[in-house]
Write a protein that holds these residues in place. Structure first.
Motif, PDB file in Angstrom:
ATOM      1  N   SER A  41      -3.485   1.037  11.056  1.00 15.97           N
ATOM      2  CA  SER A  41      -2.303   0.320  10.578  1.00 15.97           C
ATOM      3  C   SER A  41      -1.349   0.022  11.730  1.00 15.97           C
ATOM      4  O   SER A  41      -0.805  -1.083  11.826  1.00 15.97           O
ATOM      5  CB  SER A  41      -1.560   1.137   9.513  1.00 15.97           C
ATOM      6  N   ILE A  42      -1.150   1.013  12.614  1.00 10.80           N
ATOM      7  CA  ILE A  42      -0.264   0.837  13.771  1.00 10.80           C
ATOM      8  C   ILE A  42      -0.792  -0.300  14.661  1.00 10.80           C
ATOM      9  O   ILE A  42      -0.032  -1.168  15.089  1.00 10.80           O
ATOM     10  CB  ILE A  42      -0.135   2.144  14.586  1.00 10.80           C
ATOM     11  N   PHE A  43      -2.102  -0.304  14.907  1.00 14.89           N
ATOM     12  CA  PHE A  43      -2.685  -1.371  15.724  1.00 14.89           C
ATOM     13  C   PHE A  43      -2.465  -2.731  15.069  1.00 14.89           C
ATOM     14  O   PHE A  43      -2.134  -3.711  15.746  1.00 14.89           O
ATOM     15  CB  PHE A  43      -4.186  -1.144  15.956  1.00 14.89           C
ATOM     16  N   ALA A  44      -2.654  -2.817  13.756  1.00 10.41           N
ATOM     17  CA  ALA A  44      -2.468  -4.079  13.037  1.00 10.41           C
ATOM     18  C   ALA A  44      -1.010  -4.535  13.099  1.00 10.41           C
ATOM     19  O   ALA A  44      -0.729  -5.728  13.254  1.00 10.41           O
ATOM     20  CB  ALA A  44      -2.924  -3.930  11.591  1.00 10.41           C
ATOM     21  N   SER A  52       4.812  -3.157  20.963  1.00  9.34           N
ATOM     22  CA  SER A  52       4.122  -1.932  21.352  1.00  9.34           C
ATOM     23  C   SER A  52       4.793  -0.775  20.611  1.00  9.34           C
ATOM     24  O   SER A  52       5.977  -0.524  20.804  1.00  9.34           O
ATOM     25  CB  SER A  52       4.212  -1.730  22.860  1.00  9.34           C
ATOM     26  N   VAL A  53       4.023  -0.123  19.758  1.00 14.19           N
ATOM     27  CA  VAL A  53       4.565   0.977  18.959  1.00 14.19           C
ATOM     28  C   VAL A  53       4.397   2.286  19.719  1.00 14.19           C
ATOM     29  O   VAL A  53       3.278   2.634  20.110  1.00 14.19           O
ATOM     30  CB  VAL A  53       3.844   1.046  17.590  1.00 14.19           C
ATOM     31  N   PRO A  54       5.498   3.011  19.939  1.00 17.29           N
ATOM     32  CA  PRO A  54       5.415   4.289  20.654  1.00 17.29           C
ATOM     33  C   PRO A  54       4.897   5.382  19.722  1.00 17.29           C
ATOM     34  O   PRO A  54       5.652   6.174  19.184  1.00 17.29           O
ATOM     35  CB  PRO A  54       6.867   4.542  21.068  1.00 17.29           C
ATOM     36  N   PHE A  55       3.584   5.389  19.512  1.00 10.97           N
ATOM     37  CA  PHE A  55       2.994   6.334  18.566  1.00 10.97           C
ATOM     38  C   PHE A  55       1.868   7.091  19.237  1.00 10.97           C
ATOM     39  O   PHE A  55       0.986   6.494  19.850  1.00 10.97           O
ATOM     40  CB  PHE A  55       2.463   5.591  17.338  1.00 10.97           C
ATOM     41  N   ASN A  56       1.909   8.406  19.138  1.00 10.11           N
ATOM     42  CA  ASN A  56       0.861   9.254  19.667  1.00 10.11           C
ATOM     43  C   ASN A  56       0.206   9.956  18.478  1.00 10.11           C
ATOM     44  O   ASN A  56       0.821  10.814  17.852  1.00 10.11           O
ATOM     45  CB  ASN A  56       1.448  10.271  20.647  1.00 10.11           C
ATOM     46  N   ALA A  57      -1.015   9.580  18.174  1.00  8.54           N
ATOM     47  CA  ALA A  57      -1.712  10.142  17.013  1.00  8.54           C
ATOM     48  C   ALA A  57      -1.911  11.647  17.136  1.00  8.54           C
ATOM     49  O   ALA A  57      -1.997  12.350  16.135  1.00  8.54           O
ATOM     50  CB  ALA A  57      -3.057   9.453  16.824  1.00  8.54           C
ATOM     51  N   ASN A  58      -1.963  12.140  18.378  1.00  9.08           N
ATOM     52  CA  ASN A  58      -2.146  13.574  18.587  1.00  9.08           C
ATOM     53  C   ASN A  58      -0.865  14.367  18.372  1.00  9.08           C
ATOM     54  O   ASN A  58      -0.911  15.562  18.120  1.00  9.08           O
ATOM     55  CB  ASN A  58      -2.695  13.839  19.987  1.00  9.08           C
ATOM     56  N   ALA A  59       0.280  13.697  18.504  1.00  4.60           N
ATOM     57  CA  ALA A  59       1.582  14.354  18.313  1.00  4.60           C
ATOM     58  C   ALA A  59       2.550  13.366  17.663  1.00  4.60           C
ATOM     59  O   ALA A  59       3.523  12.944  18.276  1.00  4.60           O
ATOM     60  CB  ALA A  59       2.116  14.852  19.647  1.00  4.60           C
ATOM     61  N   GLU A  61       4.876  13.587  15.551  1.00  7.11           N
ATOM     62  CA  GLU A  61       6.278  13.996  15.423  1.00  7.11           C
ATOM     63  C   GLU A  61       7.044  13.818  16.730  1.00  7.11           C
ATOM     64  O   GLU A  61       8.265  13.804  16.739  1.00  7.11           O
ATOM     65  CB  GLU A  61       6.390  15.440  14.932  1.00  7.11           C
ATOM     66  N   GLU A  62       6.337  13.639  17.840  1.00  7.40           N
ATOM     67  CA  GLU A  62       6.977  13.474  19.142  1.00  7.40           C
ATOM     68  C   GLU A  62       7.031  12.019  19.594  1.00  7.40           C
ATOM     69  O   GLU A  62       7.520  11.718  20.675  1.00  7.40           O
ATOM     70  CB  GLU A  62       6.216  14.286  20.203  1.00  7.40           C
ATOM     71  N   SER A  63       6.531  11.115  18.771  1.00 10.22           N
ATOM     72  CA  SER A  63       6.360   9.734  19.226  1.00 10.22           C
ATOM     73  C   SER A  63       7.625   8.894  19.137  1.00 10.22           C
ATOM     74  O   SER A  63       7.693   7.834  19.736  1.00 10.22           O
ATOM     75  CB  SER A  63       5.239   9.063  18.435  1.00 10.22           C
ATOM     76  N   GLY A  64       8.617   9.309  18.364  1.00 10.36           N
ATOM     77  CA  GLY A  64       9.808   8.494  18.213  1.00 10.36           C
ATOM     78  C   GLY A  64       9.617   7.341  17.248  1.00 10.36           C
ATOM     79  O   GLY A  64      10.480   6.493  17.109  1.00 10.36           O
ATOM     80  N   PHE A  65       8.477   7.288  16.588  1.00 13.29           N
ATOM     81  CA  PHE A  65       8.198   6.248  15.594  1.00 13.29           C
ATOM     82  C   PHE A  65       8.037   6.958  14.262  1.00 13.29           C
ATOM     83  O   PHE A  65       7.092   7.709  14.061  1.00 13.29           O
ATOM     84  CB  PHE A  65       6.924   5.479  15.969  1.00 13.29           C
ATOM     85  N   ASP A  66       8.985   6.737  13.363  1.00 10.07           N
ATOM     86  CA  ASP A  66       9.035   7.470  12.099  1.00 10.07           C
ATOM     87  C   ASP A  66       7.969   6.961  11.128  1.00 10.07           C
ATOM     88  O   ASP A  66       8.018   5.815  10.696  1.00 10.07           O
ATOM     89  CB  ASP A  66      10.431   7.316  11.488  1.00 10.07           C
ATOM     90  N   VAL A  74       8.839   0.455   8.091  1.00  7.43           N
ATOM     91  CA  VAL A  74       9.438  -0.887   8.101  1.00  7.43           C
ATOM     92  C   VAL A  74      10.676  -0.897   9.001  1.00  7.43           C
ATOM     93  O   VAL A  74      10.841  -1.787   9.849  1.00  7.43           O
ATOM     94  CB  VAL A  74       9.784  -1.359   6.674  1.00  7.43           C
ATOM     95  N   ALA A  75      11.547   0.101   8.849  1.00  6.22           N
ATOM     96  CA  ALA A  75      12.777   0.177   9.655  1.00  6.22           C
ATOM     97  C   ALA A  75      12.451   0.310  11.140  1.00  6.22           C
ATOM     98  O   ALA A  75      13.097  -0.323  11.990  1.00  6.22           O
ATOM     99  CB  ALA A  75      13.647   1.336   9.185  1.00  6.22           C
ATOM    100  N   ALA A  76      11.458   1.119  11.473  1.00 11.74           N
ATOM    101  CA  ALA A  76      11.080   1.309  12.873  1.00 11.74           C
ATOM    102  C   ALA A  76      10.520   0.024  13.468  1.00 11.74           C
ATOM    103  O   ALA A  76      10.822  -0.326  14.616  1.00 11.74           O
ATOM    104  CB  ALA A  76      10.062   2.447  12.993  1.00 11.74           C
ATOM    105  N   VAL A  77       9.716  -0.703  12.696  1.00  9.76           N
ATOM    106  CA  VAL A  77       9.169  -1.979  13.171  1.00  9.76           C
ATOM    107  C   VAL A  77      10.300  -2.986  13.363  1.00  9.76           C
ATOM    108  O   VAL A  77      10.333  -3.711  14.362  1.00  9.76           O
ATOM    109  CB  VAL A  77       8.084  -2.523  12.208  1.00  9.76           C
ATOM    110  N   GLU A  78      11.259  -3.012  12.433  1.00  7.02           N
ATOM    111  CA  GLU A  78      12.402  -3.921  12.569  1.00  7.02           C
ATOM    112  C   GLU A  78      13.144  -3.660  13.880  1.00  7.02           C
ATOM    113  O   GLU A  78      13.505  -4.600  14.597  1.00  7.02           O
ATOM    114  CB  GLU A  78      13.370  -3.763  11.385  1.00  7.02           C
TER     115      GLU A  78
END
Length: 88
Positions: A41-44, A52-59, A61-66, A74-78
């Motif tokens: 979903s993040i890639f899509a 570029s979504v700051p998302f780390n699948a391994n962590a 909670e640390e990615s800054g992307f809620d 939706v809010a984070a993408v906005e």
């Protein structure tokens, strides 16, 4: 289709649901989306909005992307789209 509708459509597609069945307060887990589905979903979302979504699948909670709920995603993408436009 606005940003919110597009994000919900991407998430709904991953959950194999209709967009109307996806509620903002639901988490990806509530929708039956596992960690691999979440990454897809993040890639899509990145591709759909050219961000570029700051998302780390391994962590996550640390990615800054809620990713706690559809509404939070939706809010984070906005925010990311606004930041990209501001930087352009």
């Amino acid at each position: 289709m606005d940003l919110r509708e597009k994000v919900i459509a991407i998430i709904a597609d991953q959950a194999m649901l209709e967009p109307a069945d996806v509620m903002p307060e639901q988490s990806p887990a509530d929708l039956g989306i596992d960690s691999l589905g979440l990454v897809e979903s993040i890639f899509a979302i990145e591709e759909a909005f050219d961000i570029s979504v700051p998302f780390n699948a391994n962590a996550p909670e640390e990615s800054g992307f809620d990713i706690s709920s559809v509404g939070a995603i939706v809010a984070a993408v906005e925010r990311l789209v606004q930041d990209r436009h501001a930087a352009a």
